[in-house]
Design an enzyme around this catalytic site. Structure first.
Site, PDB file in Angstrom:
ATOM      1  N   ASN A 387       0.593   6.271   1.232  1.00  0.00           N
ATOM      2  CA  ASN A 387       2.039   6.076   1.193  1.00  0.00           C
ATOM      3  C   ASN A 387       2.440   4.747   1.823  1.00  0.00           C
ATOM      4  O   ASN A 387       2.803   3.804   1.112  1.00  0.00           O
ATOM      5  CB  ASN A 387       2.739   7.245   1.885  1.00  0.00           C
ATOM      6  CG  ASN A 387       4.234   7.230   1.696  1.00  0.00           C
ATOM      7  OD1 ASN A 387       4.811   6.231   1.291  1.00  0.00           O
ATOM      8  ND2 ASN A 387       4.883   8.335   1.984  1.00  0.00           N
ATOM      9  N   ASP A 388       2.338   4.648   3.129  1.00  0.00           N
ATOM     10  CA  ASP A 388       2.831   3.446   3.802  1.00  0.00           C
ATOM     11  C   ASP A 388       2.110   2.168   3.360  1.00  0.00           C
ATOM     12  O   ASP A 388       2.710   1.102   3.334  1.00  0.00           O
ATOM     13  CB  ASP A 388       2.702   3.615   5.321  1.00  0.00           C
ATOM     14  CG  ASP A 388       3.569   4.763   5.822  1.00  0.00           C
ATOM     15  OD1 ASP A 388       4.600   5.026   5.173  1.00  0.00           O
ATOM     16  OD2 ASP A 388       3.213   5.380   6.831  1.00  0.00           O
ATOM     17  N   VAL A 389       0.826   2.312   2.990  1.00  0.00           N
ATOM     18  CA  VAL A 389       0.058   1.107   2.636  1.00  0.00           C
ATOM     19  C   VAL A 389       0.440   0.557   1.264  1.00  0.00           C
ATOM     20  O   VAL A 389      -0.031  -0.505   0.878  1.00  0.00           O
ATOM     21  CB  VAL A 389      -1.464   1.346   2.694  1.00  0.00           C
ATOM     22  CG1 VAL A 389      -1.891   1.704   4.109  1.00  0.00           C
ATOM     23  CG2 VAL A 389      -1.905   2.406   1.712  1.00  0.00           C
ATOM     24  N   ALA A 428       4.629   6.549   8.882  1.00  0.00           N
ATOM     25  CA  ALA A 428       5.661   5.694   9.458  1.00  0.00           C
ATOM     26  C   ALA A 428       7.015   6.393   9.412  1.00  0.00           C
ATOM     27  O   ALA A 428       7.980   5.943  10.012  1.00  0.00           O
ATOM     28  CB  ALA A 428       5.722   4.364   8.728  1.00  0.00           C
TER      29      ALA A 428
END
Lengths: 461, 104
Positions: A387-389, A428
């Protein structure tokens, strides 16, 4: 004979350096680990066989028996635990073993204090080793509990930064006092020990899960430092070199990880991140859901597919299915690669280890900087549990907490299929605008179940 | 100030400082150019190496008489924990690296 022991320690120190150097290259890494392990073995054996204590008289044979029993217990337990652990649980195991080393250093300090209490220099080493070892121990235990899900919330006491700094200052002050005032009473040491344990807990507790690898790496170098203080205390060269080596290598590794996440170490330790959703603009728009069949058709008729694995893949134990999918697509003439973000999963390199477990070819794993220019020529990107990456906010939303973090530019591909269990934000704690893009389709479901269905659909095409 | 300078008169202390400084640089150099894929095994390997603290635990035991039971108990525990760190650390690293072998 004492000189022979010094030579053995020198050889052991060299094996540590060579071992660590070789660990830095995929071809030689395994051998490097074995070399360091052999060095450790001869250092331990040499100590047992050659070392003669300073006090008069030989060592009671019972002591040797006790040491051997202790080593046997440790070896069997350590061996079995390490052999049995699941690949997904590896990071927390590293954290646990690190804690054991810290506890070992702390215990040495507790035992050595009473008969060194007159000598300020020895006491300084003892107290330093004990405090650092204790912090590393309790901190690692919290990190372990956080990674295995026992404790999955960041707990923040009010004004925890001030509180933690105050405790740290008190510990340093008390430690200096203990040394300078030549305190004899071990009770003071026990209080200091308790305070250090408490500090380790309070230090790690507010830090979110996403930052845990950095914390483990940091605590790893702490334990190295604690071992080095043991080396000072005994004038023992192998403890000194090994400890300092890990202390400095661990610090560099910590900074490298921070760099990969674009998070200054200061923010990891003092900043609130990982749980709260402060910052980040509201995202409006709608998401598109995709059926497994549609996804299978899309991938079947594309030329190139890039798979982006994330922690969701690890949790679902989907590494074998993804490899099956990759082979199936390759057999249909689709070019498949894996794009591995440096901090995908819970530790840098975690995804590589996991995919290697399911026999994915090492050459198929492409690092971020090499794959990013290729996305614009990629037909389909399959994001599995990451997700965040892949959050473009890192590029274009200055108010986002991850702004500036290097990401995989998957949004440049023609189609992006995102497999997730739900719309829940990642570590995050922020929304991901990628999911709302026109070329993005969501494939909801557990990674393993969804990929298994995808594979069977593809077989039918 | 004199006290600090006096510390350096002991050649042993100076020697140790040399070792510390050089080791710090070795540690930095060794890790400097490692690909991210190896960060986890490397951390795990370094983790095993600081298990060298077990030598300290063994020295404690060898320097303790049979009559000092509390110290022996703690020392015993320290050796167990140190061994866990060493053996577990190296075995787990080996398991990670086992998977990096080339398949053709």
């Amino acid at each position: 004979m004492e000189h022979l022991l010094e030579i053995i320690y020198l050889i052991a120190s060299l094996t540590f350096i060579i071992g660590l150097k070789r660990l830095g290259n995929p071809q030689t890494a395994r051998r490097g680990n074995s070399i360091a392990a052999i060095g450790m073995g001869i250092a331990i054996a040499g100590t047992l066989l050659i070392y003669k204590p300073g006090h008069s008289g030989p060592v009671d044979p019972m002591i040797y028996v006790l040491i051997l029993i202790a080593i046997t217990i440790g070896t069997i337990t350590g061996w079995i635990t390490a052999k049995k652990v699941k690949m997904t649980a590896m990071p927390e195991l590293v954290s646990m073993f690190n804690g054991m080393g810290g506890a070992c250093a702390a215990l040495i300090g507790l035992i050595e204090f009473p008969h060194n209490s007159g000598d300020p220099q020895s006491v300084a080493f003892i107290v330093a080793g004990m405090v650092i070892g204790s912090v590393s121990f309790s901190g690692s235990m919290i990190a372990w509990a956080k990674l295995n899900g026992t404790m999955n919330k960041a707990i923040r006491l009010p004004r925890y930064n001030i509180l933690n700094t105050a405790i740290m200052a008190a510990i340093i002050f008390a430690a200096i006092y203990l040394v300078v005032a030549k305190v004899q009473d071990p009770v003071f040491l026990y209080i200091l020990f308790g305070a250090a344990i408490l500090y380790g807990i309070l230090f790690v507790i507010p830090i979110g899960g996403a930052d845990m690898p950095v914390v483990i790496s940091l605590l790893n170098s702490f334990t190295g430092l604690a071992a080095a203080f043991g080396g000072f205390l005994y004038g023992n060269m192998v403890m000194l070199t090994g400890g300092i080596l890990v202390g400095s290598a661990g610090t560099i590794l910590t900074l490298a990880m921070c760099k990969a996440m674009n998070r200054p170490l200061k923010n990891v330790i003092f900043g609130a991140f990982g749980e709260t959703a402060e910052g980040g603009s509201e995202i409006t728009g709608s998401i598109k859901e995709m059926s497994v069949t549609d996804a299978a058709v899309l991938m079947n008729y594309s030329r190139s597919v890039v798979i982006v694995p994330g922690y969701g893949l690890a949790v679902a134990q989907a590494q074998h299915v993804i490899h099956e999918l990759e082979q199936l697509l390759e057999s249909k003439g689709v070019q498949v690669k894996y794009a591995v973000h440096p901090v995908a999963g819970r530790m840098p390199g975690h995804m590589n280890v996991l995919l290697a477990e399911s026999n994915v070819d090492y050459d198929k794993l492409v690092e971020m900087d090499d794959i990013n220019p290729e996305f614009k020529n990629t037909d389909v990107v399959l994001v599995v549990g990451a997700n965040d990456v892949v959050n473009p906010a890192a590029h274009n939303d200055p108010s986002s907490p991850i702004f500036g973090m290097p990401i995989l530019d998957v949004e440049l591909a023609k189609h992006v299929i995102v497999n997730k269990r739900s719309m829940k934000p990642g570590y995050a704690g922020i929304e991901n605008e990628l999911f709302f893009h026109d070329n993005t389709s969501m494939l909801f479901g557990d990674a393993k179940a969804a990929l298994t269905k995808l594979v069977s659909e593809l077989k039918g095409l | 100030m004199e006290k600090i300078i006096a510390l350096f008169e002991d050649p042993g202390v100076l020697q140790m400082i040399y070792i510390i400084v050089l080791m710090i640089f070795v540690g930095v150099e060794v890790i400097g150019h490692v690909p991210a894929v190896l960060h986890t095994p490397l951390m795990s390997g370094a983790n095993a190496i600081h298990g060298v603290v077990i030598i300290g635990a063994i020295l404690v035991m060898l320097n303790t008489g049979m009559e000092n039971v509390p110290a022996l108990v703690l020392g015993f525990l320290a050796v167990v924990l140190g061994t866990l760190n060493v053996v577990g650390g190296f075995v787990v690293t080996d398991r990670m690296l086992e998977m990096f072998k080339k398949k053709k």
